[in-house]
Design a protein around this motif. Sequence first.
Motif, PDB file in Angstrom:
ATOM      1  N   LEU A  97       0.801  -1.231   0.000  1.00 54.75           N
ATOM      2  CA  LEU A  97       0.000   0.000   0.000  1.00 54.75           C
ATOM      3  C   LEU A  97       0.836   1.284   0.000  1.00 54.75           C
ATOM      4  CD1 LEU A  97      -2.449   1.844   0.337  1.00 54.75           C
ATOM      5  CD2 LEU A  97      -2.624   1.099   2.712  1.00 54.75           C
ATOM      6  N   ASP A 210      -6.696   6.819   0.068  1.00 51.96           N
ATOM      7  CA  ASP A 210      -6.162   5.621   0.702  1.00 51.96           C
ATOM      8  C   ASP A 210      -7.375   4.831   1.201  1.00 51.96           C
ATOM      9  OD1 ASP A 210      -5.298   3.708   2.504  1.00 51.96           O
ATOM     10  OD2 ASP A 210      -3.605   4.907   3.188  1.00 51.96           O
ATOM     11  N   HIS A 213      -8.993   0.883   4.789  1.00 51.71           N
ATOM     12  CA  HIS A 213     -10.104   0.415   5.632  1.00 51.71           C
ATOM     13  C   HIS A 213     -11.449   0.454   4.902  1.00 51.71           C
ATOM     14  CE1 HIS A 213      -8.395  -0.291   9.659  1.00 51.71           C
ATOM     15  NE2 HIS A 213      -7.396   0.418   9.151  1.00 51.71           N
TER      16      HIS A 213
HETATM   17  C1  LIG Z   1      -3.186  -0.375   7.277  1.00 47.96           C
HETATM   18  C2  LIG Z   1      -2.910   0.961   6.697  1.00 47.96           C
HETATM   19  C3  LIG Z   1      -1.700   1.247   6.046  1.00 47.96           C
HETATM   20  C4  LIG Z   1      -0.612   0.215   6.014  1.00 47.96           C
HETATM   21  O1  LIG Z   1       0.281   0.405   4.950  1.00 47.96           O
HETATM   22  P1  LIG Z   1       1.204  -0.792   4.453  1.00 47.96           P
HETATM   23  O2  LIG Z   1       2.026  -0.150   3.417  1.00 47.96           O
HETATM   24  O3  LIG Z   1       0.303  -1.881   3.962  1.00 47.96           O
HETATM   25  O4  LIG Z   1       1.995  -1.285   5.626  1.00 47.96           O
HETATM   26  C5  LIG Z   1      -1.549   2.489   5.464  1.00 47.96           C
HETATM   27  N1  LIG Z   1      -2.521   3.421   5.518  1.00 47.96           N
HETATM   28  C6  LIG Z   1      -3.696   3.173   6.147  1.00 47.96           C
HETATM   29  C7  LIG Z   1      -4.760   4.218   6.166  1.00 47.96           C
HETATM   30  C8  LIG Z   1      -3.909   1.944   6.762  1.00 47.96           C
HETATM   31  O5  LIG Z   1      -5.055   1.718   7.407  1.00 47.96           O
END
Ligand SMILES: *Cc1c(COP(=O)(O)O)cnc(C)c1O
Length: 419
Positions: A97, A210, A213
């Motif tokens: 992500l 993003d 969730h």
């Molecule tokens: C869980 C989460 C992440 C995690 O990012 P990774 O690159 O998968 O570790 C980032 N942003 C939000 C809003 C999240 O809830």
Amino acid sequence: MHSSFSDNDSLSVFRDRFFIPNGNGKEKIYFLGNSLGLQPKTARNHMESVLESWHQFGVEGFFEGENPWMDYHQGLAELMAPIAGAYPEEIAVMNALTVNLHLMLQSFYNPDNKRRKILCEAGAFPSDQYLMESQVRLRGLNPAEIIIEVSPREGEDTIREEDILEAIHQNKDEIALVLWGGVNYYTGQVFNIKKITEAAHNAGAVAGFDLAHAAGNIELKLHEWDVDFACWCNYKYLNSGPGAVATAFIHKKFHHQSVNRLAGWWGYRKDQRFLMKKGFVPGPSADGWHISTPPVLLFACLKASLEIFYEAGMDSIYRKGSAMSTYLIQLLQKIQSETGSDIFRILTPVDEHAKGCQVSLLFKHSGRLVFDHIISEGIFADWREPDVIRVAPVPLYNKFEEIDKFSQVLTDTLEKIKA
Ligand SMILES: *Cc1c(COP(=O)(O)O)cnc(C)c1O
């Protein structure tokens, strides 16, 4: 049991498709699908099938076997499309992500002398804050001057929609990018992606989201809402395991060569990729943002989960998710009124359109004590410093009875604390 939905829960059959954690032979109550979704029972078979192709065919596994690796991501994009409300060609399953958000900002955050600010929610997930700061610094700018945060009003827990829209409007001559969340990880508040996108576009800014969730939790229509880009991880509501491969959505209107990007050979137009020519020519879809050889073993886990979503149908999933959190909030309100206790406050908006599966409780005191007691009763929830318990019953493997049980345990715990 007071929920009429629970008598008529057509998704209850899907619970058996997942491994439910247990202790002493008893199934635990897993309310952490918002953190790491449970393992689909087919994940192992799908991974084994990739291993088997590797075993039998070596590198020819890219073209041979049941699911040739060359086109494996195509099947994933088709299964992901209804979850995102997107065309399959707008979906790139790749990387992780935060990495994908960096890639999207390379393409879509293009500050100039006049328009250079980024507007975001105060209290965004830390990784998002760090990625914005570093992207701003990489361009020789100062994060303190560039990043504008919109906060809840004094004495309020969640951000008012009108304040978000107003902040976008007020900064309309200066913002290059609105980067917002779909669902806030701390409060569980759902944001109006359609309206935020509209406001960003009216201000002349790019709208990126993003959806960590949000994906698999709330209804998304990314294409129709004209969202420019969005990224999410697949290990939360989408159950594809720790370190799972992530997803980026890139709207069709950007699928052309003139959009710059951090390039790699796997983003090269597919029909000529292996000619190994000089000069990058991206594929004419979200695939044009791929960089490296795909992680097919990780794809296998995601496929297992997406097949279940496809079979269950997104409408039923959203309806049950919403019914579960509504029911949970009703029970919590009942506890508050019956015990007269103001030891906790429900942070998550009660309104159906402003919440997904997650309900967050903010404790005035003794929160950690309550949390430890809940855990000792075989319930998975999580603790966010300094004083919040997050609980997320999810539609594919949780039962309404589990919400009853949670409510009972919480009531008993509060009694004990009082005594
Ligand atoms: C869980 C989460 C992440 C995690 O990012 P990774 O690159 O998968 O570790 C980032 N942003 C939000 C809003 C999240 O809830």
